[in-house]
Design a protein around this motif. Structure first.
Motif, PDB file in Angstrom:
ATOM      1  N   GLY A   1      -2.380 -16.920  -4.654  1.00  0.00           N
ATOM      2  CA  GLY A   1      -2.430 -15.559  -3.777  1.00  0.00           C
ATOM      3  C   GLY A   1      -4.001 -15.171  -3.566  1.00  0.00           C
ATOM      4  N   LEU A   2      -4.742 -15.227  -4.543  1.00  0.00           N
ATOM      5  CA  LEU A   2      -6.308 -15.046  -4.460  1.00  0.00           C
ATOM      6  C   LEU A   2      -6.749 -15.974  -3.175  1.00  0.00           C
ATOM      7  N   VAL A   3      -6.184 -17.348  -3.388  1.00  0.00           N
ATOM      8  CA  VAL A   3      -6.796 -18.194  -2.506  1.00  0.00           C
ATOM      9  C   VAL A   3      -6.402 -17.832  -1.022  1.00  0.00           C
ATOM     10  N   ALA A   4      -5.298 -17.618  -0.759  1.00  0.00           N
ATOM     11  CA  ALA A   4      -4.815 -17.351   0.431  1.00  0.00           C
ATOM     12  C   ALA A   4      -5.510 -15.857   1.070  1.00  0.00           C
ATOM     13  N   ARG A   5      -5.881 -14.934   0.214  1.00  0.00           N
ATOM     14  CA  ARG A   5      -6.485 -13.894   0.475  1.00  0.00           C
ATOM     15  C   ARG A   5      -7.794 -14.025   0.947  1.00  0.00           C
ATOM     16  N   ASP A   6      -8.644 -14.859   0.166  1.00  0.00           N
ATOM     17  CA  ASP A   6      -9.981 -15.455   0.480  1.00  0.00           C
ATOM     18  C   ASP A   6     -10.020 -16.137   1.898  1.00  0.00           C
TER      19      ASP A   6
END
Length: 246
Positions: free
Chosen positions: A203-208
């Motif tokens: 989820g953090l990867v997608a956000r970034d």
């Protein structure tokens, strides 16, 4: 750049959109398969015991079957708001600014056992069907979706980062897509694949990747975006990135 997210068994309720209209969804070549599967899931909902078996539900999960029964009548909401859970909490679409939300709708796709693949803004109802479900009298979902999604992804002229789990990648793989593995590293240097925090970090990867202003067109660009955002990353092959937990 496009980023494919996995779906979630957890779905937000309600919505203020009109009932499901398959013609409004992205990738219209998937419409006949979507129509067939939605009709099959609605028909299955008439048999509670068969639904529990096919969908892997417990005895108290009647609400999930009721959702499927109402697929054609229920209100819709954008897919990125429909799916919930750990990955979507980390993505934090609701907390994004309006311009960033617009970028999210442009860059994010979501895998789905029922719809194949969706645009983040596609309006869908709540439902229950996972990649491992087996509908009575039907081929496996993998056999159903592979030829359809092969055609869909062949027509996508964008660099793709595929964050789906293995089960959803098996519904239709994307040749040349970058994938991400989440690992932890112990003080002695030993490493292991993370399961518990896997969704959070993806989820953090997608956000970034949604937030970046970089033009990303290869695995090195993805790694640079994640490193800029403070994540510890490592290239593990020509199309694989390892993200390390804190």
């Amino acid at each position: 750049m496009l980023v494919i997210l996995p779906p979630s068994e957890t779905k937000a309720d309600g919505g203020d959109g009109a009932p499901l209209n398959l013609a409004s969804l992205s990738f219209p070549s998937a419409t006949p398969t979507r129509q067939h599967l939605v009709d099959a899931v609605v028909a299955l909902s008439a048999d509670l015991d068969a639904s529990r078996t096919a969908l892997g539900l417990g005895k108290t999960a009647i609400a999930e079957v009721d959702r499927n029964a109402e697929l054609w009548q229920a209100p819709t909401r954008p897919a990125v708001e429909r799916y919930a859970g750990v990955l979507y909490d980390a993505l934090d679409y609701a907390g994004m600014t309006k311009p960033t939300q617009s970028k999210a709708r442009e860059r994010l796709l979501i895998g789905s056992a029922l719809f194949g693949v969706l645009g983040a803004g596609d309006p869908i109802p709540a439902y229950r069907l996972s990649a491992g479900s087996k509908l009575p009298g039907e081929p496996t979902l993998s056999a159903t979706w592979k030829p359809v999604l092969r055609e869909v992804f062949a027509g996508v002229d964008d660099f793709i980062v595929d964050l789906r789990s293995g089960a959803y990648q098996n519904l239709g793989k994307v040749d040349g897509a970058v994938t991400v593995t989440v690992m932890t590293e112990k003080p002695d240097g030993s490493r292991s694949v993370v399961s518990h925090f896997n969704k959070h970090y993806k989820g953090l990867v997608a956000r970034d990747l949604v937030r970046t202003r970089r033009t990303v067109s290869d695995v090195n660009g993805v790694a640079a975006v994640l490193a800029d955002a403070g994540q510890r990353v490592e290239l593990a092959g020509p199309t694989t990135i390892v993200v390390f937990t804190d």
